[in-house]
Design a protein around this motif. Structure first.
Motif, short mmCIF file in Angstrom:
data_model
loop_
_atom_site.label_atom_id
_atom_site.label_comp_id
_atom_site.label_asym_id
_atom_site.label_seq_id
_atom_site.Cartn_x
_atom_site.Cartn_y
_atom_site.Cartn_z
N VAL A 1 66.59 18.13 24.29
CA VAL A 1 66.17 18.50 25.65
C VAL A 1 65.84 17.26 26.47
N VAL A 2 65.04 16.39 25.91
CA VAL A 2 64.67 15.13 26.56
C VAL A 2 64.67 14.03 25.51
N PRO A 3 64.89 12.77 25.91
CA PRO A 3 64.81 11.69 24.94
C PRO A 3 63.36 11.40 24.56
N VAL A 4 63.08 11.46 23.26
CA VAL A 4 61.74 11.16 22.74
C VAL A 4 61.90 10.34 21.47
N ALA B 1 70.59 14.90 17.17
CA ALA B 1 69.59 15.15 18.23
C ALA B 1 69.39 16.64 18.43
N LEU B 2 70.42 17.44 18.09
CA LEU B 2 70.38 18.88 18.31
C LEU B 2 70.19 19.64 17.00
N ASN B 3 69.28 19.17 16.18
CA ASN B 3 69.02 19.84 14.90
C ASN B 3 68.68 21.31 15.08
N PHE B 4 68.03 21.66 16.19
CA PHE B 4 67.57 23.03 16.40
C PHE B 4 68.50 23.83 17.30
N GLY B 5 69.69 23.27 17.53
CA GLY B 5 70.70 23.98 18.28
C GLY B 5 70.59 23.78 19.78
N HIS B 6 71.65 24.16 20.47
CA HIS B 6 71.69 24.09 21.93
C HIS B 6 70.84 25.21 22.53
N GLY B 7 70.06 24.85 23.54
CA GLY B 7 69.31 25.87 24.27
C GLY B 7 68.32 26.63 23.44
N ASN B 8 67.74 25.98 22.43
CA ASN B 8 66.75 26.66 21.58
C ASN B 8 65.64 27.23 22.46
N THR C 1 57.12 3.09 30.82
CA THR C 1 56.68 4.01 31.87
C THR C 1 56.81 5.46 31.43
N PHE C 2 57.95 5.78 30.82
CA PHE C 2 58.21 7.17 30.43
C PHE C 2 57.77 7.49 29.00
N GLY C 3 57.46 6.49 28.20
CA GLY C 3 57.09 6.75 26.81
C GLY C 3 55.87 7.64 26.70
N GLY C 4 55.99 8.73 25.95
CA GLY C 4 54.86 9.65 25.79
C GLY C 4 54.54 10.44 27.03
N ASN C 5 55.56 10.67 27.91
CA ASN C 5 55.29 11.45 29.13
C ASN C 5 55.00 12.91 28.80
N PRO C 6 54.34 13.65 29.71
CA PRO C 6 53.93 15.03 29.41
C PRO C 6 55.08 15.95 29.00
N LEU C 7 56.23 15.84 29.67
CA LEU C 7 57.35 16.70 29.32
C LEU C 7 57.84 16.39 27.92
N ALA C 8 57.97 15.11 27.60
CA ALA C 8 58.41 14.72 26.25
C ALA C 8 57.42 15.21 25.20
N CYS C 9 56.13 15.05 25.47
CA CYS C 9 55.12 15.49 24.50
C CYS C 9 55.16 16.99 24.27
N ALA C 10 55.36 17.75 25.34
CA ALA C 10 55.40 19.22 25.22
C ALA C 10 56.56 19.66 24.35
N VAL C 11 57.73 19.07 24.56
CA VAL C 11 58.89 19.43 23.75
C VAL C 11 58.70 18.98 22.31
N ALA C 12 58.24 17.75 22.11
CA ALA C 12 58.05 17.24 20.76
C ALA C 12 57.00 18.02 19.99
N LEU C 13 55.97 18.48 20.67
CA LEU C 13 54.96 19.30 20.00
C LEU C 13 55.57 20.60 19.47
N GLU C 14 56.50 21.17 20.22
CA GLU C 14 57.16 22.38 19.75
C GLU C 14 58.07 22.07 18.56
N ASP D 1 61.55 27.02 26.55
CA ASP D 1 60.34 27.61 27.13
C ASP D 1 59.21 26.58 27.22
N ALA D 2 59.09 25.73 26.19
CA ALA D 2 58.06 24.70 26.21
C ALA D 2 58.32 23.72 27.35
N ALA D 3 59.59 23.36 27.53
CA ALA D 3 59.94 22.44 28.62
C ALA D 3 59.69 23.07 29.98
N LYS D 4 60.08 24.33 30.15
CA LYS D 4 59.89 25.00 31.43
C LYS D 4 58.41 25.11 31.79
#
Length: 402
Positions: free
Chosen positions: A261-264, A51-58, A285-298, A63-66
């Motif tokens: 960062v978030v489950p997607v 799940a952490l392929n890109f490391g902790h706190g990438n 309900t949560f599938g494809g939520n805005p926060l998940a999409c923002a992180v996944a897009l990055e 920034d995308a999540a924030k």
């Protein structure tokens, strides 16, 4: 009592014992390193089961999540939001497919794939109602819901949870002949992990995935690739199927898609397959939520660069070379894997996988055992060669009894 002991005692008293964690209590993490409540640092060689392929706190992912947290985090699928179409479009393009059905966890995505394959079988292939069959591989790990453990061969995952869901046939992993015999007129899908992670990072024989692709195409059966652990850069390619030039009918994705960062998770397929759904037939309900999409897009943007796939290839070659040197010395019986992913079978004379994991923890390296004698090594793809070598030095020291 130390801070670690207090935290573990409280967890043991107030949480179900469905896991057997190593006795370390992590308080913070950065890149490939984690720090416990006592201030001791550990090299993460597990990366949250990929799940952490890109490391902790990438930084890019944080920034995308924030940025998204300041705008909107959830609308439910009752409404559209402004990141949804972009996420679905870009993920479909990365997979070379047409449609995306987003969920949250890997198990949810597997359940979605099962439902999708069955509905496609009834609506498109013409299988008689209630007769759809899905062929899976022995020693698989696709999750732990009631339906999924119904086709598990792991007693720990399956025992005492019946009655089990019918409609599945299990064949040996890597055996094309057995698979060919199992596929019938009512088979709607073959669902496989291109590399079996939980089983000990088992890589199938050369040509197996290509053979599965050919067979399923000939028999009008969906080939579903569960790339929840193997996908998104881990093996040196965006998808492990690419090592044999194979494109399945459906990808199941999760873990690294949320960047730790978030489950997607998501099922990605063609319009013919995912187009069988109508409103109300499946959802989250949560599938494809805005926060998940923002992180996944990055995550998708990072994978487009090819940097992480290249790192997994180069460092993976080094990892497997060094681990290969341990075979035959009496402590290691076998090493398997691809890219920055390895299963190491420990000789019984040198301890169980759990015991080796605990000794590595004492030396500042975190891995995890599976199936008694195997340890899994899967560091974040951002790990430096120097840190990787240091971790391997600690493994050599443990195996030498130092």
């Amino acid at each position: 009592m130390s801070a670690t002991e207090r935290a573990i005692a409280s967890a043991e008293a107030h949480s179900a014992h469905n896991y057997h964690p190593l006795p370390v209590v992590v308080a913070s993490a950065d890149g490939s390193w984690m720090t416990d409540v006592e201030g001791r640092r550990y090299l993460d060689m597990l990366a949250g089961y990929s799940a952490l392929n890109f490391g902790h706190g990438n930084r890019r992912l944080i920034d995308a999540a924030k940025a998204q947290l300041e705008r909107v985090t959830l609308t439910s699928r009752a409404f559209f939001h402004d990141r949804f179409a972009e996420f679905c479009t870009q993920l479909a393009e990365m997979c070379g497919m047409e449609m995306v059905l987003p969920m949250n966890t890997g198990a949810e995505a597997v359940e979605t794939a099962v439902k999708t394959a069955r509905k496609w079988g009834y609506k498109v292939k013409g299988v008689p109602p209630g007769q759809a069959k899905i062929v899976v591989a022995a020693n698989n790990f696709h999750g732990r819901t009631t339906t999924i453990i119904s086709f598990s061969t792991d007693p720990e995952a399956r025992a005492d949870f019946g009655p089990y869901t019918p409609g599945f046939e299990i064949v040996p992993y890597g055996d094309l002949t057995a698979l060919e015999h199992a596929v019938s007129a009512n088979t709607v899908a073959v669902m496989l992990e291109p590399i079996q992670g939980e089983a000990g990072v088992l890589v199938p024989p050369p040509g197996y995935l290509a053979g599965v692709r050919e067979l399923t195409r000939e028999r009008n059966v969906l080939f579903i690739a569960d790339e929840i652990q193997s996908g998104l850069g881990r093996t040196g390619r965006t998808f492990a199927c690419e090592h044999e030039g194979v494109v399945p009918d459906m990808y199941i994705l999760g873990k690294a898609l949320g960047g730790g960062v978030v489950p997607v998770s998501a099922v990605v397929s063609s319009d013919e397959v995912l187009g069988v759904y109508r409103p109300g037939e499946h959802g989250s309900t949560f599938g494809g939520n805005p926060l998940a999409c923002a992180v996944a897009l990055e995550v998708i943007a990072m994978l487009r660069s090819g940097e992480f796939q290249q790192r997994a290839t180069e460092l993976g070659e080094h990892l497997h070379h060094e681990l290969g040197l341990l075979v035959g010395g009496g402590a290691v019986e076998a090493v398997r894997g691809r890219g920055l992913w390895a299963g190491v079978d420990i000789a019984p004379s040198h301890g169980t996988g759990r015991e080796i994991s605990e000794k590595l923890m004492d030396r500042g390296v975190l891995v995890k055992d599976t199936h008694g004698s195997t340890i899994r090594i899967a560091p974040p793809l951002v790990i430096s060669k120097e840190d990787l070598d240091w971790g391997l030095d600690q493994l050599r020291g443990v195996l030498a009894g130092e």
